[in-house]
Design an enzyme around this catalytic site. Structure first.
Site, short mmCIF file in Angstrom:
data_model
loop_
_atom_site.label_atom_id
_atom_site.label_comp_id
_atom_site.label_asym_id
_atom_site.label_seq_id
_atom_site.Cartn_x
_atom_site.Cartn_y
_atom_site.Cartn_z
N GLU A 95 41.59 48.53 44.70
CA GLU A 95 42.52 47.47 45.30
C GLU A 95 42.37 47.43 46.82
O GLU A 95 42.31 46.21 47.64
CB GLU A 95 44.13 47.82 44.99
CG GLU A 95 44.25 47.65 43.43
CD GLU A 95 44.14 46.30 43.06
OE1 GLU A 95 44.06 45.29 44.15
OE2 GLU A 95 44.82 45.94 41.90
N ARG A 99 40.62 44.17 48.71
CA ARG A 99 41.79 43.36 49.62
C ARG A 99 41.68 43.66 51.20
O ARG A 99 41.52 42.93 52.00
CB ARG A 99 43.28 43.68 49.31
CG ARG A 99 43.45 43.41 47.85
CD ARG A 99 45.03 43.57 47.51
NE ARG A 99 45.23 43.54 45.83
CZ ARG A 99 46.34 43.10 45.47
NH1 ARG A 99 47.07 42.36 46.13
NH2 ARG A 99 46.21 42.80 44.15
N GLU A 338 42.54 32.77 39.18
CA GLU A 338 41.21 32.75 38.40
C GLU A 338 40.89 31.27 38.01
O GLU A 338 39.88 30.81 38.13
CB GLU A 338 40.84 33.86 37.52
CG GLU A 338 40.91 35.26 37.66
CD GLU A 338 42.17 35.97 38.57
OE1 GLU A 338 43.14 35.12 38.23
OE2 GLU A 338 42.11 36.93 38.90
C1 DMJ Z 1 42.82 39.73 42.56
O1 DMJ Z 1 43.37 41.07 43.34
C2 DMJ Z 1 41.51 39.93 42.09
O2 DMJ Z 1 41.22 38.44 41.98
C3 DMJ Z 1 41.04 40.69 41.18
O3 DMJ Z 1 39.59 40.63 40.61
C4 DMJ Z 1 42.15 40.48 39.61
N1 DMJ Z 1 43.28 40.48 40.21
C5 DMJ Z 1 43.99 39.86 41.26
C6 DMJ Z 1 44.24 38.31 41.19
O4 DMJ Z 1 44.65 37.94 39.80
#
Ligand code: DMJ
Length: 431
Positions: A95, A99, A338
């Protein structure tokens, strides 16, 4: 339920931009300096008790892209003045990489401010101990101050979704160690694929043994496949290209499911290929984008139609659906991007207005059901439309960015030299 054609792109881009500002201003007012905003209670949320500035770092490149220059400047000042990784907290390597490392690197590439690269380098160095395992696949957690690691049970997404950020950091700092560690991790994972070229859902990074052999393209596995392809794109890496080709052939052979409700990618046992479930959800919806990027527009189009069916079932997509019975398994909506990301890639590849219509449908339902006085919130259920109380940082980094890019003129983003990380941070191939 469906947006009526024709879609006025300029008007839609302006609306998305206005809703981004509504969300950002709410963050500024109620959660400034914290990780995320809880929009209903108007309270801040910090992931680890102390802030790592998740929302500002995740939002910086969207602010720049949308032309919010003052807000971008203010966010950057907050980041360079206040962000410190010298904290006694056990963070999730995945994460924090997608991010924060991703956001700092794209922020650096867009602004040229070397302090952002310095922060990225500091963070990268603090994450490196995670790779000290017998297999080279990283632990799930690392303590940013002490380097203490934990979480030997990990999964393909958390192991294989590091190479774009670590690789870019290597290129920009001339420190090969970052790329080497992340590359070894993804290769070691790939090496443990089954005889039919599939990976499972959970693996022990100390022993290299699979803990769960459920094979699918949803949460826990999804972005591993995305990064195999994108690594070959961003770095021209031939190993990743070949790993991607082998993997996508296996996914098309064993996971793709021609159901009466359309084309889906379900779940099978990684060894036998035997079908174990017909679940598909909001996270799986990244796959049309990746199929399109690999040149398979036909499957990408068909899968996005299935995703759109999932969205329109209740007027907004559920977290998980059984596509054979079209019944909802997990009813929440986490403000995920997505399906929108896939619509954008498909629109770029086909120029088919259908994807603009889809985008407007997504936007209209998000505004109708997730908007609050203070930003946007996740939903507990797309059946009752009961609101939860969180604006995840990826809503600003991804969901609104992809909506904006779908409606903005194509010139807003030249995709030739840019690869988006899985958190929608554009990484530029400047090397
Ligand atoms: C985001 O943090 C990223 O796209 C990750 O790959 C999957 N989860 C979330 C969004 O749904």
């Amino acid at each position: 339920m469906f947006a009526a054609p024709p879609v006025d792109r300029a008007a839609m881009a302006a609306k998305v931009r206005a809703e981004f500002l509504h969300s950002w201003k709410a963050y500024e007012q109620y959660a400034w300096g914290h990780d995320e905003l809880r929009p209903l209670t108007k309270q801040p949320r910090d992931w680890y008790g102390q802030s790592l500035l998740m929302t500002p770092v995740d939002s910086l490149d969207t602010l720049i892209l949308m032309g919010f220059d003052n807000e971008a400047q203010k966010a950057k000042t907050l980041i360079v003045d206040r962000l410190s990784f010298d904290k006694d907290i056990d963070v999730k390597v995945f994460e924090v990489t997608i991010r924060l490392l991703g956001g700092l690197l794209s922020g650096y590439q867009l602004t040229g401010d070397a302090r952002l690269l310095h922060l990225a380098d500091d963070l990268g160095a603090r994450l490196l101990p995670a790779f000290n395992t017998p297999t080279g696949m990283p632990y799930m957690y690392v303590n940013l101050r002490t380097g203490k690691t934990s979480g030997a049970r990990s999964n393909p997404a958390e192991i294989g979704t590091l190479i774009l950020e670590f690789g870019t950091l290597s290129k920009l700092t001339n420190k090969p160690v970052y790329f080497e560690k992340a590359k070894r991790a993804i290769v070691e994972l790939y090496k443990r694929r089954s005889k039919i070229d599939l990976v499972g859902e959970e693996i022990d990074v100390e022993t290299g043994a699979w803990v769960s052999k459920a094979s699918h393209v949803g949460g826990g596995i999804d972005s591993y496949y995305e990064y195999l392809l994108k690594c070959s794109r961003l770095f021209g890496d031939k190993d990743c290209e070949s790993m991607w080709k082998t993997s996508i052939a296996a996914l098309n052979k064993h996971l793709a499911d021609e159901a009466p409700t359309g084309l889906w990618y379900g779940e099978v046992d990684m060894d036998s290929g035997k079908r174990t479930s017909s679940e598909f959800g909001a996270l799986h919806a990244f796959l049309p984008a990746v199929l399109v990027m690999s040149g398979d527009v036909k499957r990408g189009r068909r899968l996005e139609e299935s995703c759109f069916r999932m969205w329109t079932l209740r007027g907004i997509e559920p977290e998980v659906l059984d596509y054979r019975t079209m019944t909802i398994k997990h009813a929440g909506y986490q403000l995920r991007p997505e399906i929108i990301e896939s619509a954008w890639y498909l629109h770029r590849a086909t120029h088919d207005d259908r994807y603009l219509m889809m985008g407007q449908t997504f936007f209209d339902s998000i505004v109708a059901h997730c908007r609050t006085e203070a930003g946007y919130t996740t939903l507990k259920s797309v059946v009752t439309m009961e609101k939860s109380d969180l604006m995840p940082s990826y809503f600003l980094a991804e969901t609104l960015k992809y909506l904006y890019l779908l409606f903005a003129p194509d010139a807003a983003m030249n995709m030739d030299k840019v690869v988006f990380n899985t958190e929608a941070h554009p990484l530029r191939r400047t090397w």
